[in-house]
Design a protein around this motif. Sequence first.
Motif, PDB file in Angstrom:
ATOM      1  N   ARG A 133       8.628   8.797   0.287  1.00  0.00           N
ATOM      2  CA  ARG A 133       9.056   7.348   0.144  1.00  0.00           C
ATOM      3  C   ARG A 133       8.736   6.441   1.069  1.00  0.00           C
ATOM      4  O   ARG A 133       7.976   6.921   2.073  1.00  0.00           O
ATOM      5  CB  ARG A 133      10.618   7.256  -0.156  1.00  0.00           C
ATOM      6  N   ARG A 175       3.238  -4.852  -1.847  1.00  0.00           N
ATOM      7  CA  ARG A 175       2.714  -4.017  -2.680  1.00  0.00           C
ATOM      8  C   ARG A 175       1.413  -4.644  -2.952  1.00  0.00           C
ATOM      9  O   ARG A 175       0.580  -3.455  -3.302  1.00  0.00           O
ATOM     10  CB  ARG A 175       3.629  -4.243  -3.914  1.00  0.00           C
ATOM     11  N   ASP A 180       0.143  -0.979  -4.658  1.00  0.00           N
ATOM     12  CA  ASP A 180       1.292  -0.704  -5.344  1.00  0.00           C
ATOM     13  C   ASP A 180       1.493  -1.273  -6.625  1.00  0.00           C
ATOM     14  O   ASP A 180       2.550  -1.203  -7.386  1.00  0.00           O
ATOM     15  CB  ASP A 180       2.341  -0.775  -4.449  1.00  0.00           C
ATOM     16  N   GLY A 196       4.031   8.612  -6.579  1.00  0.00           N
ATOM     17  CA  GLY A 196       5.316   7.587  -6.857  1.00  0.00           C
ATOM     18  C   GLY A 196       4.894   6.230  -6.041  1.00  0.00           C
ATOM     19  O   GLY A 196       3.856   5.871  -5.707  1.00  0.00           O
ATOM     20  N   ARG A 197       6.072   5.477  -6.078  1.00  0.00           N
ATOM     21  CA  ARG A 197       5.598   4.188  -5.578  1.00  0.00           C
ATOM     22  C   ARG A 197       5.433   4.139  -4.085  1.00  0.00           C
ATOM     23  O   ARG A 197       6.248   4.946  -3.401  1.00  0.00           O
ATOM     24  CB  ARG A 197       7.015   3.443  -5.969  1.00  0.00           C
ATOM     25  N   SER A 200       9.170   2.321  -2.446  1.00  0.00           N
ATOM     26  CA  SER A 200      10.357   2.765  -3.210  1.00  0.00           C
ATOM     27  C   SER A 200      11.657   2.353  -2.870  1.00  0.00           C
ATOM     28  O   SER A 200      12.436   2.345  -3.722  1.00  0.00           O
ATOM     29  CB  SER A 200      10.211   4.124  -3.203  1.00  0.00           C
ATOM     30  N   ASN A 201      11.752   1.750  -1.581  1.00  0.00           N
ATOM     31  CA  ASN A 201      13.048   1.393  -1.070  1.00  0.00           C
ATOM     32  C   ASN A 201      12.666   0.036  -0.285  1.00  0.00           C
ATOM     33  O   ASN A 201      11.674  -0.261   0.337  1.00  0.00           O
ATOM     34  CB  ASN A 201      13.695   2.368   0.099  1.00  0.00           C
ATOM     35  N   LEU A 232      13.497  -1.947  -9.012  1.00  0.00           N
ATOM     36  CA  LEU A 232      13.907  -1.286  -8.123  1.00  0.00           C
ATOM     37  C   LEU A 232      15.214  -0.771  -8.215  1.00  0.00           C
ATOM     38  O   LEU A 232      16.196  -1.846  -8.611  1.00  0.00           O
ATOM     39  CB  LEU A 232      13.951  -1.899  -6.562  1.00  0.00           C
ATOM     40  N   ARG A 236      18.556   2.002  -4.197  1.00  0.00           N
ATOM     41  CA  ARG A 236      17.315   1.999  -3.323  1.00  0.00           C
ATOM     42  C   ARG A 236      17.132   0.527  -2.606  1.00  0.00           C
ATOM     43  O   ARG A 236      15.901   0.567  -2.001  1.00  0.00           O
ATOM     44  CB  ARG A 236      15.981   2.463  -4.008  1.00  0.00           C
TER      45      ARG A 236
END
Length: 411
Positions: A133, A175, A180, A196-197, A200-201, A232, A236
């Motif tokens: 993450r 991002r 991202d 993944g992202r 993410s959080n 989101l 998160r």
Amino acid sequence: MSATDVITPSKLKPMPVSQPVELAPKPSLIGLTREEMAAALREKGVADKQIKMRVSQLWNWIYVRGVSDFDAMANVSKDMREMLKTHFTIARPEIVEEQVSNDGTRKWLLRYPPRGAGRPVEVETVYIPEEGRGTLCISSQVGCSLTCSFCHTGTQRLVRNLTAEEILSQLLLARDRLGDFPDREAPQGTVMPAEGRKVSNIVMMGMGEPLYNFDSVKTALLIASDGDGLSLSKRRITLSTSGVVPEIYRTGDEIGVMLAISLHAVRDDLRDMLVPINKKYPLKELMDACRAYPGLSNARRITFEYVMLKGVNDSLEDAKGLIQLLKGVPAKINLIPFNPWPGTNYQCSDWEQIEKFADFINSAGYASPIRTPRGRDILAACGQLKSESERMRKTERLAFEAMMIANHGED
């Protein structure tokens, strides 16, 4: 890239007395609700029958595709793009400085244009890459009014609240910089999750007290969690407060994100000193609000942040008091080794004492991870953020870095 590498695209130059006052910047579409965006387009002559479609297009381009230039909106007519460029902006804040820690943490110093008769303002935003993450620490105010005695940010006076646009733009810029968004690539050498992202959080744990800027924070977080945009999960997103009790109730009812409490003491007399807002909202009122937070369960726990200060709040008696205070609340306790900053009178608890404290809490059935300090070498760790107008001179920063190496080694 070394721990002290700095990317500095520009520096703010003193304004000559004879220079005219800058025109107010164009209003941004970032941070508007769908209803507000529709009203803004209608005011500029967009036909009612097109409003819903245009809002949907703009929402997708801004929050899904992440564009910052109206000309990139391929399915929007040229005339519409020209109108948008004339009246609005979707630009990001200026990056004054980007620092990269030796542990991969990135810190951006961002400058926003003047609002009304004010001057440009600056805030710091931090990205923390971890296994599986990536967490972005977002600021909600320029400076802070709470004056928590162990916090570097608290030594900077409050300048103003950030708008929903300015809060959200920290996420959009991160991002951008991390690659991202679709069809973007991260800068070479960027450390981030393998899958993944990248972001993410998000945590509202940067500069300022989020619940003293409730309306803007609410708007920004509801847009961040909108399923047709940034998408989101509210699980998160964590909002951290020092204890603005009335707005804790509102947060649960109106925003519904995860809650973190900046606690740091289990007695009112000590918390009055460490976290002065406790004089207004003492521990009993704070804990009542926590127990009433909607959806509490073992899967939706409140996080209590507890900075470890040597000889101040780190005894086993404090640990016992913490267990009593949290009785009946699904909770996780984050133990935070104190992150030093120039001029502080506090010291971090000895590691052995932190581990004893954690073991006692764990044995009582509470998860109590010891937070690994991240970004200390670039003053990006918890409690160290402070904007450029209040930052150290370069010579002071180099002296601080030398002290850190002496105390903790180059690793």
